[in-house]
Design a protein around this motif. Structure first.
Motif, PDB file in Angstrom:
ATOM      1  N   ALA A 122     -49.900  20.930 102.597  1.00 50.47           N
ATOM      2  CA  ALA A 122     -49.850  22.306 103.090  1.00 50.47           C
ATOM      3  C   ALA A 122     -51.259  22.926 103.110  1.00 50.47           C
ATOM      4  O   ALA A 122     -51.649  23.610 104.087  1.00 50.47           O
ATOM      5  N   ASN A 123     -52.043  22.691 102.053  1.00 54.24           N
ATOM      6  CA  ASN A 123     -53.414  23.216 102.012  1.00 54.24           C
ATOM      7  C   ASN A 123     -54.274  22.571 103.095  1.00 54.24           C
ATOM      8  O   ASN A 123     -55.077  23.247 103.757  1.00 54.24           O
ATOM      9  N   THR A 124     -54.113  21.265 103.245  1.00 53.56           N
ATOM     10  CA  THR A 124     -54.908  20.549 104.254  1.00 53.56           C
ATOM     11  C   THR A 124     -54.532  21.017 105.658  1.00 53.56           C
ATOM     12  O   THR A 124     -55.411  21.191 106.529  1.00 53.56           O
ATOM     13  N   ALA A 125     -53.249  21.210 105.887  1.00 53.10           N
ATOM     14  CA  ALA A 125     -52.810  21.684 107.209  1.00 53.10           C
ATOM     15  C   ALA A 125     -53.363  23.089 107.498  1.00 53.10           C
ATOM     16  O   ALA A 125     -53.731  23.402 108.648  1.00 53.10           O
ATOM     17  N   TYR A 126     -53.439  23.933 106.459  1.00 47.36           N
ATOM     18  CA  TYR A 126     -53.990  25.278 106.628  1.00 47.36           C
ATOM     19  C   TYR A 126     -55.475  25.210 106.998  1.00 47.36           C
ATOM     20  O   TYR A 126     -55.934  25.914 107.929  1.00 47.36           O
ATOM     21  N   LYS A 127     -56.220  24.369 106.292  1.00 48.30           N
ATOM     22  CA  LYS A 127     -57.648  24.218 106.588  1.00 48.30           C
ATOM     23  C   LYS A 127     -57.858  23.648 107.981  1.00 48.30           C
ATOM     24  O   LYS A 127     -58.779  24.053 108.707  1.00 48.30           O
ATOM     25  N   GLN A 128     -57.009  22.705 108.341  1.00 46.54           N
ATOM     26  CA  GLN A 128     -57.135  22.105 109.679  1.00 46.54           C
ATOM     27  C   GLN A 128     -56.898  23.156 110.759  1.00 46.54           C
ATOM     28  O   GLN A 128     -57.627  23.192 111.772  1.00 46.54           O
ATOM     29  N   GLN A 129     -55.920  24.005 110.540  1.00 49.17           N
ATOM     30  CA  GLN A 129     -55.618  25.027 111.542  1.00 49.17           C
ATOM     31  C   GLN A 129     -56.761  26.020 111.665  1.00 49.17           C
ATOM     32  O   GLN A 129     -57.108  26.476 112.776  1.00 49.17           O
ATOM     33  N   LEU A 130     -57.433  26.368 110.504  1.00 51.45           N
ATOM     34  CA  LEU A 130     -58.593  27.261 110.565  1.00 51.45           C
ATOM     35  C   LEU A 130     -59.714  26.623 111.387  1.00 51.45           C
ATOM     36  O   LEU A 130     -60.374  27.296 112.203  1.00 51.45           O
ATOM     37  N   ALA A 131     -59.935  25.304 111.182  1.00 59.13           N
ATOM     38  CA  ALA A 131     -60.983  24.609 111.929  1.00 59.13           C
ATOM     39  C   ALA A 131     -60.669  24.588 113.414  1.00 59.13           C
ATOM     40  O   ALA A 131     -61.575  24.743 114.265  1.00 59.13           O
ATOM     41  N   ILE A 132     -59.414  24.407 113.771  1.00 61.26           N
ATOM     42  CA  ILE A 132     -59.035  24.378 115.183  1.00 61.26           C
ATOM     43  C   ILE A 132     -59.208  25.773 115.806  1.00 61.26           C
ATOM     44  O   ILE A 132     -59.692  25.917 116.946  1.00 61.26           O
ATOM     45  N   ASP A 133     -58.841  26.829 115.022  1.00 62.42           N
ATOM     46  CA  ASP A 133     -59.002  28.187 115.546  1.00 62.42           C
ATOM     47  C   ASP A 133     -60.474  28.491 115.791  1.00 62.42           C
ATOM     48  O   ASP A 133     -60.824  29.113 116.833  1.00 62.42           O
ATOM     49  N   ARG A 134     -61.368  28.095 114.869  1.00 59.32           N
ATOM     50  CA  ARG A 134     -62.804  28.337 115.049  1.00 59.32           C
ATOM     51  C   ARG A 134     -63.334  27.563 116.263  1.00 59.32           C
ATOM     52  O   ARG A 134     -64.209  28.031 116.979  1.00 59.32           O
ATOM     53  N   TRP A 135     -62.765  26.354 116.450  1.00 59.44           N
ATOM     54  CA  TRP A 135     -63.205  25.530 117.614  1.00 59.44           C
ATOM     55  C   TRP A 135     -62.892  26.248 118.905  1.00 59.44           C
ATOM     56  O   TRP A 135     -63.713  26.269 119.827  1.00 59.44           O
ATOM     57  N   TYR A 136     -61.727  26.876 118.979  1.00 62.44           N
ATOM     58  CA  TYR A 136     -61.381  27.597 120.204  1.00 62.44           C
ATOM     59  C   TYR A 136     -62.214  28.872 120.370  1.00 62.44           C
ATOM     60  O   TYR A 136     -62.479  29.320 121.500  1.00 62.44           O
ATOM     61  N   GLU A 137     -62.590  29.490 119.268  1.00 62.40           N
ATOM     62  CA  GLU A 137     -63.347  30.730 119.329  1.00 62.40           C
ATOM     63  C   GLU A 137     -64.833  30.489 119.678  1.00 62.40           C
ATOM     64  O   GLU A 137     -65.527  31.419 120.122  1.00 62.40           O
ATOM     65  N   SER A 138     -65.340  29.317 119.425  1.00 63.12           N
ATOM     66  CA  SER A 138     -66.766  29.019 119.689  1.00 63.12           C
ATOM     67  C   SER A 138     -66.948  28.541 121.127  1.00 63.12           C
ATOM     68  O   SER A 138     -66.011  28.094 121.788  1.00 63.12           O
ATOM     69  N   SER A 139     -68.199  28.652 121.588  1.00 64.57           N
ATOM     70  CA  SER A 139     -68.538  28.189 122.950  1.00 64.57           C
ATOM     71  C   SER A 139     -68.687  26.676 122.945  1.00 64.57           C
ATOM     72  O   SER A 139     -68.749  26.049 121.887  1.00 64.57           O
ATOM     73  N   GLU A 140     -68.753  26.140 124.151  1.00 67.01           N
ATOM     74  CA  GLU A 140     -68.865  24.683 124.246  1.00 67.01           C
ATOM     75  C   GLU A 140     -70.155  24.187 123.619  1.00 67.01           C
ATOM     76  O   GLU A 140     -70.191  23.098 123.062  1.00 67.01           O
ATOM     77  N   GLU A 141     -71.218  24.993 123.711  1.00 68.45           N
ATOM     78  CA  GLU A 141     -72.494  24.563 123.146  1.00 68.45           C
ATOM     79  C   GLU A 141     -72.427  24.525 121.609  1.00 68.45           C
ATOM     80  O   GLU A 141     -73.110  23.738 120.957  1.00 68.45           O
ATOM     81  N   GLU A 142     -71.567  25.434 121.035  1.00 63.47           N
ATOM     82  CA  GLU A 142     -71.492  25.516 119.579  1.00 63.47           C
ATOM     83  C   GLU A 142     -70.530  24.469 118.975  1.00 63.47           C
ATOM     84  O   GLU A 142     -70.554  24.228 117.778  1.00 63.47           O
ATOM     85  N   ILE A 150     -61.564  16.610 114.784  1.00 64.34           N
ATOM     86  CA  ILE A 150     -61.167  17.544 113.726  1.00 64.34           C
ATOM     87  C   ILE A 150     -59.855  17.082 113.076  1.00 64.34           C
ATOM     88  O   ILE A 150     -59.700  17.100 111.845  1.00 64.34           O
ATOM     89  N   THR A 151     -58.890  16.649 113.892  1.00 63.38           N
ATOM     90  CA  THR A 151     -57.592  16.180 113.382  1.00 63.38           C
ATOM     91  C   THR A 151     -57.763  14.959 112.492  1.00 63.38           C
ATOM     92  O   THR A 151     -57.125  14.829 111.436  1.00 63.38           O
ATOM     93  N   MET A 152     -58.615  14.045 112.895  1.00 63.20           N
ATOM     94  CA  MET A 152     -58.839  12.835 112.103  1.00 63.20           C
ATOM     95  C   MET A 152     -59.518  13.153 110.780  1.00 63.20           C
ATOM     96  O   MET A 152     -59.273  12.496 109.762  1.00 63.20           O
ATOM     97  N   ASP A 153     -60.387  14.173 110.766  1.00 67.68           N
ATOM     98  CA  ASP A 153     -61.064  14.523 109.525  1.00 67.68           C
ATOM     99  C   ASP A 153     -60.086  14.952 108.443  1.00 67.68           C
ATOM    100  O   ASP A 153     -60.227  14.593 107.264  1.00 67.68           O
ATOM    101  N   PHE A 154     -59.096  15.725 108.819  1.00 70.18           N
ATOM    102  CA  PHE A 154     -58.129  16.221 107.828  1.00 70.18           C
ATOM    103  C   PHE A 154     -57.028  15.191 107.511  1.00 70.18           C
ATOM    104  O   PHE A 154     -56.414  15.235 106.464  1.00 70.18           O
ATOM    105  N   ASN A 155     -56.778  14.302 108.428  1.00 67.33           N
ATOM    106  CA  ASN A 155     -55.903  13.118 108.194  1.00 67.33           C
ATOM    107  C   ASN A 155     -54.549  13.495 107.573  1.00 67.33           C
ATOM    108  O   ASN A 155     -54.153  13.007 106.512  1.00 67.33           O
ATOM    109  N   LEU A 156     -53.838  14.399 108.220  1.00 71.59           N
ATOM    110  CA  LEU A 156     -52.495  14.761 107.741  1.00 71.59           C
ATOM    111  C   LEU A 156     -51.520  13.584 107.839  1.00 71.59           C
ATOM    112  O   LEU A 156     -50.560  13.514 107.071  1.00 71.59           O
TER     113      LEU A 156
END
Length: 384
Positions: A122-142, A150-156
């Motif tokens: 549950a904690n890992t899934a929460y962190k993964q979702q935060l990382a995905i949200d930041r990815w969508y909020e950032s520009s392609e250059e960032e 990102i999904t493989m890093d958290f390895n749910l």
């Protein structure tokens, strides 16, 4: 003078005592002599069954199925018996059960481990979702990673696999925690009175019985399956009908005496089934008679008694009246044909001046002994 009178008094007293003893013995013997038993006090008319070629099978009444149940420590702690002594149970009835407390502790530990992993997931899934949200909020250059990276890093997936494996192990172990012992067949429960460690917890005995017997080698080829047999209980003389159900051609013993080396006849196992289990008890010793001749015995009609659907005759069996259940055939002018139930040279009671019943003693000597015992019992009671 006084001494002389005393001496004569003693002598007279002794004579009186001796005379009294002789008189008592005389009266006792006189009473016994008056007990006169006629040779045939019942006035019985007999019909003697003619000699026949017969085979005799000695055996024991045996249950069709029997099983003993012992403690199995490896299964855990045994619960209370769920049945009572003498109870007749159907196949599949719960007899008792085991609880494996060691497995219960291991299962509890696995549940704790699974709960910890679910929390991590549950904690890992929460962190993964935060990382995905930041990815969508950032520009392609960032963006330094792709979504797949990102999904493989958290390895749910790895956590899900571990959790699934733990629950699979729990399910397997839970099947072994509780072991139910059920009746493998319908039968009567027998619980031993003595509670010894090496004794069975209970026995289950089917209520269907057969005769387990033997025949010797000279009769082996004569006995065939489905031959009709008259089965007599040795202890009480009760006779019922059955038939041969199995003949084994493997001997039960060696064909020579191990001590003398003399040749002996081999014995072969046979089984006989009962037409009726009335008055048949597990463990009874019986003798079965198989008639080898097809000629039917015709007996007087008046010698046959009926009780419901059962026909029987009364037989003088070495001085005792016993009942033999018979099967009858056609009635002729001479009497009624008997197809089974009689033994060669049976003395069938056709009629009697005094009524006789099963269990009566007909032997004059045995009757006289009983009367003497009764007289002695009365004398003892009178003396008291």
């Amino acid at each position: 003078m006084k001494k002389k009178n005393l001496l004569w008094g003693i002598i007279i007293g002794v004579i009186v005592i001796i005379s009294g003893v002789f008189l008592i013995n005389y009266l006792k013997n006189k009473d016994l002599e008056e007990v006169v038993v006629d040779e045939d006090p019942y006035g019985i008319e007999y019909y003697n069954v003619p000699p026949m070629d017969q085979i005799f099978v000695n055996g024991v009444v045996t249950p069709e199925e029997s099983q003993e149940f012992y403690r199995e420590e490896s299964l855990g702690v045994r619960g209370d018996l769920q049945v009572e002594n003498g109870q007749v149970v159907k196949e599949g009835t719960l007899l008792y059960s085991y609880t494996n407390e060691v497995l219960q502790k291991e299962i509890s530990q696995l549940y704790n481990e699974a709960a910890r992993l679910e929390t991590d997931r549950a904690n890992t899934a929460y962190k993964q979702q935060l990382a995905i949200d930041r990815w969508y909020e950032s520009s392609e250059e960032e963006r330094g990673q792709t979504l797949d990276e990102i999904t493989m890093d958290f390895n749910l997936y790895a956590l899900d696999s571990q959790i699934q494996e733990i629950y699979s192990n729990i399910a397997t172990m839970e099947e072994k925690v509780y072991t139910e012992v059920t009746a493998p067949f319908e039968g009567k429960v027998v619980i031993p009175e003595e509670k010894k460690a090496e004794a069975p917890l209970l026995k289950l005995i089917s209520e269907n019985f057969y005769v387990s017997g033997t025949i010797n080698e000279k009769d082996l080829e004569k006995v065939k399956v489905d031959q009709v047999a008259d089965i007599t209980v040795i202890s009480n003389g009760y006779t019922t009908l059955g038939k041969v159900s199995f003949v084994d051609t493997t001997p039960t013993n060696e064909n020579s005496d191990p001590y003398s080396g003399a040749s002996t006849m081999s014995s072969y196992p046979v089984k006989l089934s009962f037409n009726s289990l009335e008055r048949i008890v597990n463990g009874y010793h019986v003798q079965a008679t198989i008639n080898m001749e097809e000629n039917q015995v015709v007996i007087p009609k008046e010698s046959i008694h009926t009780e419901g659907e059962i026909q029987y005759v009364l037989v003088n069996d070495f001085g005792s009246v016993v009942r033999r259940v018979i099967q009858t055939g056609e009635e002729t002018d001479e009497g009624i044909a008997v197809t089974s139930g009689l033994e060669a040279e049976d003395e069938i009671i056709v009629s009697s001046q005094i009524e006789v019943n099963e269990g009566d003693l007909l032997n004059p000597e045995m009757m006289e002994m009983e009367m003497e015992m009764d007289i002695e019992s009365v004398e003892v009671l009178e003396g008291e």
